[in-house]
Design an enzyme around this catalytic site. Structure first.
Site, PDB file in Angstrom:
ATOM      1  N   TYR A 132      85.110  92.662 -17.501  1.00 24.10           N
ATOM      2  CA  TYR A 132      84.209  93.808 -17.666  1.00 24.10           C
ATOM      3  C   TYR A 132      83.958  94.139 -19.134  1.00 24.10           C
ATOM      4  CZ  TYR A 132      84.158  94.328 -12.640  1.00 24.10           C
ATOM      5  OH  TYR A 132      83.961  94.092 -11.314  1.00 24.10           O
ATOM      6  N   HIS A 158      85.151  99.795 -15.838  1.00 23.75           N
ATOM      7  CA  HIS A 158      86.128  98.723 -16.097  1.00 23.75           C
ATOM      8  C   HIS A 158      87.377  98.990 -15.246  1.00 23.75           C
ATOM      9  CE1 HIS A 158      88.830  96.020 -17.958  1.00 23.75           C
ATOM     10  NE2 HIS A 158      89.235  96.763 -18.970  1.00 23.75           N
ATOM     11  N   ASN A 176      83.585  98.599  -3.903  1.00 25.62           N
ATOM     12  CA  ASN A 176      82.428  98.178  -3.112  1.00 25.62           C
ATOM     13  C   ASN A 176      82.389  98.950  -1.800  1.00 25.62           C
ATOM     14  OD1 ASN A 176      81.377  96.233  -4.853  1.00 25.62           O
ATOM     15  ND2 ASN A 176      82.426  94.522  -3.878  1.00 25.62           N
ATOM     16  N   HIS A 206      75.349  93.222 -10.022  1.00 23.32           N
ATOM     17  CA  HIS A 206      75.181  94.680  -9.842  1.00 23.32           C
ATOM     18  C   HIS A 206      74.131  95.252 -10.797  1.00 23.32           C
ATOM     19  CE1 HIS A 206      78.762  95.314  -7.203  1.00 23.32           C
ATOM     20  NE2 HIS A 206      79.208  94.251  -7.843  1.00 23.32           N
TER      21      HIS A 206
HETATM   22 FE1  HDE Z   1      82.606  93.015 -10.473  1.00 27.19          FE
HETATM   23  N1  HDE Z   1      81.635  92.698 -12.237  1.00 27.19           N
HETATM   24  N2  HDE Z   1      83.555  91.240 -10.683  1.00 27.19           N
HETATM   25  N3  HDE Z   1      83.488  93.189  -8.622  1.00 27.19           N
HETATM   26  N4  HDE Z   1      81.673  94.704 -10.198  1.00 27.19           N
HETATM   27  C1  HDE Z   1      80.725  93.531 -12.780  1.00 27.19           C
HETATM   28  O1  HDE Z   1      80.691  94.174 -15.061  1.00 27.19           O
HETATM   29  C2  HDE Z   1      83.616  90.546 -11.832  1.00 27.19           C
HETATM   30  C3  HDE Z   1      84.347  92.334  -8.047  1.00 27.19           C
HETATM   31  C4  HDE Z   1      81.849  95.595  -9.181  1.00 27.19           C
HETATM   32  O2  HDE Z   1      78.137 100.040 -11.596  1.00 27.19           O
HETATM   33  C5  HDE Z   1      80.326  93.137 -14.174  1.00 27.19           C
HETATM   34  O3  HDE Z   1      79.744  95.786 -16.354  1.00 27.19           O
HETATM   35  C6  HDE Z   1      84.493  89.422 -11.677  1.00 27.19           C
HETATM   36  C7  HDE Z   1      85.017  92.936  -6.931  1.00 27.19           C
HETATM   37  C8  HDE Z   1      80.946  96.711  -9.321  1.00 27.19           C
HETATM   38  O4  HDE Z   1      78.238  99.221 -13.628  1.00 27.19           O
HETATM   39  C9  HDE Z   1      81.180  91.884 -14.422  1.00 27.19           C
HETATM   40  C10 HDE Z   1      84.922  89.469 -10.381  1.00 27.19           C
HETATM   41  C11 HDE Z   1      84.510  94.189  -6.856  1.00 27.19           C
HETATM   42  C12 HDE Z   1      80.217  96.449 -10.477  1.00 27.19           C
HETATM   43  C13 HDE Z   1      81.964  91.762 -13.129  1.00 27.19           C
HETATM   44  C14 HDE Z   1      84.340  90.619  -9.768  1.00 27.19           C
HETATM   45  C15 HDE Z   1      83.549  94.331  -7.914  1.00 27.19           C
HETATM   46  C16 HDE Z   1      80.690  95.212 -11.003  1.00 27.19           C
HETATM   47  C17 HDE Z   1      78.845  92.982 -14.392  1.00 27.19           C
HETATM   48  C18 HDE Z   1      85.827  88.463  -9.702  1.00 27.19           C
HETATM   49  C19 HDE Z   1      84.854  95.275  -5.835  1.00 27.19           C
HETATM   50  C20 HDE Z   1      79.113  97.309 -11.060  1.00 27.19           C
HETATM   51  C21 HDE Z   1      78.422  94.165 -15.246  1.00 27.19           C
HETATM   52  C22 HDE Z   1      87.175  88.828  -9.697  1.00 27.19           C
HETATM   53  C23 HDE Z   1      86.222  95.719  -5.874  1.00 27.19           C
HETATM   54  C24 HDE Z   1      79.664  98.300 -12.030  1.00 27.19           C
HETATM   55  C25 HDE Z   1      79.647  94.814 -15.615  1.00 27.19           C
HETATM   56  C26 HDE Z   1      78.599  99.269 -12.451  1.00 27.19           C
HETATM   57  C27 HDE Z   1      80.218  94.630 -12.186  1.00 27.19           C
HETATM   58  C28 HDE Z   1      82.892  90.836 -12.967  1.00 27.19           C
HETATM   59  C29 HDE Z   1      84.533  90.959  -8.417  1.00 27.19           C
HETATM   60  C30 HDE Z   1      82.798  95.532  -8.094  1.00 27.19           C
HETATM   61  C31 HDE Z   1      80.414  90.614 -14.748  1.00 27.19           C
HETATM   62  C32 HDE Z   1      84.842  88.396 -12.721  1.00 27.19           C
HETATM   63  C33 HDE Z   1      86.112  92.299  -6.054  1.00 27.19           C
HETATM   64  C34 HDE Z   1      80.824  97.904  -8.384  1.00 27.19           C
HETATM   65  O5  HDE Z   1      82.054  92.054 -15.493  1.00 27.19           O
END
Ligand code: HDE
Length: 657
Positions: free
Chosen positions: A338, A315, A123, A50
């Site tokens: 996060y 978060h 999402n 993202h």
């Molecule tokens: Fe994320 N995701 N994600 N994700 N995600 C990040 O956090 C992660 C997942 C989502 O506008 C990271 O600060 C794991 C689902 C958005 O700043 C990180 C898993 C959904 C955003 C991370 C998921 C999301 C992130 C990268 C597996 C929808 C952007 C930077 C379980 C419900 C937030 C950060 C923003 C961002 C980890 C899966 C949505 C790496 C381990 C499911 C919208 O921490």
């Protein structure tokens, strides 16, 4: 007055201090050294996923108190709007990648509630590729550019992605969504949003209800067509970012309604046979209606991208009382990830003190020191229990006793947990295909064509035939027609599968509008050349303006047309893919291949095209004739004509063409 970081007024910032005007630089030039030192450290790591995003401020207003299901104050108080900050993003591309890549879009909403920040980090697609967060690094490594040459940027049309997902059938449902027009939205304003996981609401009495969060866009759910998305990647890589900012600037404030899909909190957390802890499954709206409880309006652009959009740290564990978690194994892993990633990205543990991350509720923690500490804490006792500080600050329960006035503490719902320590998926997570079939069954013919096109395009970029065969084999379990058409496009024989025959369909899943929607924020090209009828042009502009749409005069040259009409863009500096509809004001503008291409593409992309006067015959020469769906012509525009034009734009596309 320009100053140094120390507040000293700067004499000259264009010349280093030198020994003679042609001599060597002097180390004592403190202004130069401070300026360059700061510049050298301007970049911070981009988000691991993202990375590419844009954001806006706004507010959330609740329609009716939800106190029957939650004690979260912002979901009970209809009188006080809650400030929000919403960041949209793509997942795969780097920070500088193009907005219109085929990808999932992030939809992160922060509510600055009086009880602390609540982040709904969702999402634009209601399911996910994987069921367990331990698979996330594998998924992301496969989707990101391949590690040997670091190509391709911001896309999944390459071998490693399809290698992974073809071996991971649980991703099939999500693939159906990402190969649909949901993954190439027209605008952030025309996307639904989803919390994806099942969450748990708890009311004042401690009663619980499971919930799935939905965002419903007032502007309807609309996509680009694939050719537009590809062209826009070059013509305007900032297409979505620009669109959001310009709509807000023009006063066409984007809106979504918050929907709660409330589900009984049963012991097994199933609903109608659907395991609510499996993030690869939806609950069709026809089985559990989405209750619309409030409206979010984005009404202010950030003033500094870095300070706000880049430094915001969402978060899923930023919760307020009244909203709790479930044991969804995807959600549980996110709760670790996060904060962990933000520690590196934002350079230390104090990022909650950055202005965009500061809660509007009072903060009284015992965290101290660390990189970038902003606070000048008072007192000598940042520990619990203490007597030196009079015991302050108090948790709600101290030494087993509840402290008076401790209402409002976050209390986790006490649910029994029982089971052996195992690395094991529940059997109820095993059905990987039936909801993919449900999705396919719910699409219109046009949407199906697009899904077939997307699978065919992406798989055609995969060199390894065994990966393609494996993936086509998975599609055979989704729908025979889908598999047959994709296999046909790839020159393969379709394998036999066993798609579910009872998957049903959910009308809520199609993007096809059933009525023309509002056109506020829609962008219309008004093609005009010298000699244009200024009065007629005025009728169109006024009508579009009244509907909140933005009409741009596109002419053969910049400046003023006929000395008085302001030209916004030229036939040479823009293309029809940047607009929702085209109005042709006179035939003279259609001179030359660029203008012809403009119109032919708008026609092929099924957009509304309107014309009057001598432009009508000129259009007909291109094969764009009166009577074709979405083609409106007249002798001279009237108010009625403009009403019909706005309605035609409100359909978004005229697929019958
Ligand atoms: Fe994320 N995701 N994600 N994700 N995600 C990040 O956090 C992660 C997942 C989502 O506008 C990271 O600060 C794991 C689902 C958005 O700043 C990180 C898993 C959904 C955003 C991370 C998921 C999301 C992130 C990268 C597996 C929808 C952007 C930077 C379980 C419900 C937030 C950060 C923003 C961002 C980890 C899966 C949505 C790496 C381990 C499911 C919208 O921490």
């Amino acid at each position: 007055q320009l100053t140094t970081a120390q507040g000293v007024r700067v004499e000259d910032t264009d010349n280093t201090l030198r020994a003679g005007s042609r001599g060597p630089a002097l180390l004592e030039d403190f202004h130069f050294r401070e300026k360059i030192m700061h510049f050298d450290h301007e970049r911070i790591p981009e988000r691991a996923v993202h990375a590419r995003g844009t954001a806006a401020h706004g507010e959330f207003v609740l329609y009716e108190s939800m106190s029957d299901v939650t004690c979260a104050r912002f979901l009970c108080d209809t009188a006080t709007p809650t400030p929000v900050f919403l960041r949209f993003s793509t997942v795969v591309g780097s920070r500088g990648s193009a907005d219109t890549a085929r990808d999932v879009r992030g939809f992160s909403t922060r509510f600055y509630t009086p009880e602390g920040n609540f982040d709904l980090v969702g999402n634009n697609i209601p399911v996910f590729f994987i069921q367990d967060s331990i698979k996330f690094p594998d998924l992301v490594h496969a989707a990101k550019p391949e590690p040997d040459r670091e190509i391709p940027q911001a896309q999944t049309a390459h071998s490693t992605f399809w290698d992974f997902v073809s071996l991971q059938p649980e991703s099939t449902h999500m693939l159906m969504w990402t190969m649909s027009d949901r993954a190439i939205p027209r605008s952030y304003r025309t996307m639904e949003g989803f919390g994806v996981h099942t969450f748990r609401l708890v009311n004042e009495a401690g009663e619980t209800t499971l919930v799935k969060f939905h965002w419903k866009p007032a502007a309807g759910i609309h996509g680009l067509v694939w050719e537009e998305a590809q062209k826009l990647g070059g013509i305007d890589p900032d297409f979505h970012r620009r669109d959001l900012a310009e709509a807000i600037e023009a006063g066409a404030f984007p809106e979504w309604e918050l929907g709660l899909q409330l589900l009984p909190d049963s012991d097994d957390q199933f609903f109608e046979g659907i395991d609510l802890l499996d993030a690869t499954k939806i609950v069709p709206e026809e089985l559990a209606p989405v209750r619309l409880v409030g409206k979010l309006t984005l009404n202010r652009n950030p003033s500094n991208f870095f300070a706000e959009t880049e430094q915001v740290a969402y978060h899923p564990g930023h919760l307020v009382r009244g909203i709790d978690l479930t044991d969804d194994p995807l959600l549980q892993g996110r709760l670790f990830s996060y904060l962990d990633t933000q520690l590196t990205r934002l350079g230390g543990p104090n990022f909650s003190q950055l202005p965009i991350n500061r809660p509007h509720a009072e903060v009284n923690d015992n965290h101290r020191d660390g990189f970038g500490q902003q606070a000048i804490h008072e007192g000598r006792a940042p520990y619990v229990p203490n007597s030196i500080g009079g015991g302050c600050p108090f948790a709600a329960i101290v030494a087993g006793e509840t402290v008076p006035e401790s209402d409002g503490a976050y209390v986790h719902v006490p649910r029994a947990v029982d089971g052996p320590k195992v690395r094991e998926r529940p059997a109820s997570f095993d059905d990987h295909y039936s909801q993919a079939t449900l999705f396919w069954n719910s699409l219109s013919d046009v949407e199906r064509d697009h899904v077939v096109g997307a699978f065919s395009f992406e798989l055609s970029k995969v060199a390894e035939s065994e990966i393609v065969d494996r993936m086509v084999g998975n599609l055979a379990n989704v729908a025979t027609e889908l598999c047959g058409r994709v296999a046909g496009n790839l020159g393969l024989r379709a394998p036999k599968g066993s798609p579910a025959t009872d998957a049903g369909s959910s009308p809520a899943l199609t993007m096809m509008p059933t009525a023309p929607g509002p056109i506020a924020g829609r962008v219309v090209a008004v093609l005009a050349a010298p000699g244009v009828d200024e009065r007629a042009l005025g009728v169109i502009q006024k009508g579009l303006d009244a509907a909140g749409a933005m009409g741009f005069v596109v002419a053969p040259h910049a400046g003023k047309l006929d000395g008085s009409i302001e030209v916004h863009k030229t036939v040479w500096n823009c293309e029809s893919v940047e607009f929702d509809a085209v109005v042709v004001a006179n035939a003279a503008v259609m001179n030359g291949p660029k203008a012809e291409l403009f119109l032919l593409e708008a026609y092929r992309h099924c957009k509304t095209i309107a014309a009057w006067g001598d432009a009508v015959a000129a259009l007909a020469d291109l094969g764009i004739v009166d009577g074709a769906p979405g083609v409106l012509v007249t002798k001279a525009p009237t108010k009625g004509f403009v009403t019909a034009l706005c309605e035609a734009i409100g359909w978004h596309r005229h697929w019958d063409r």
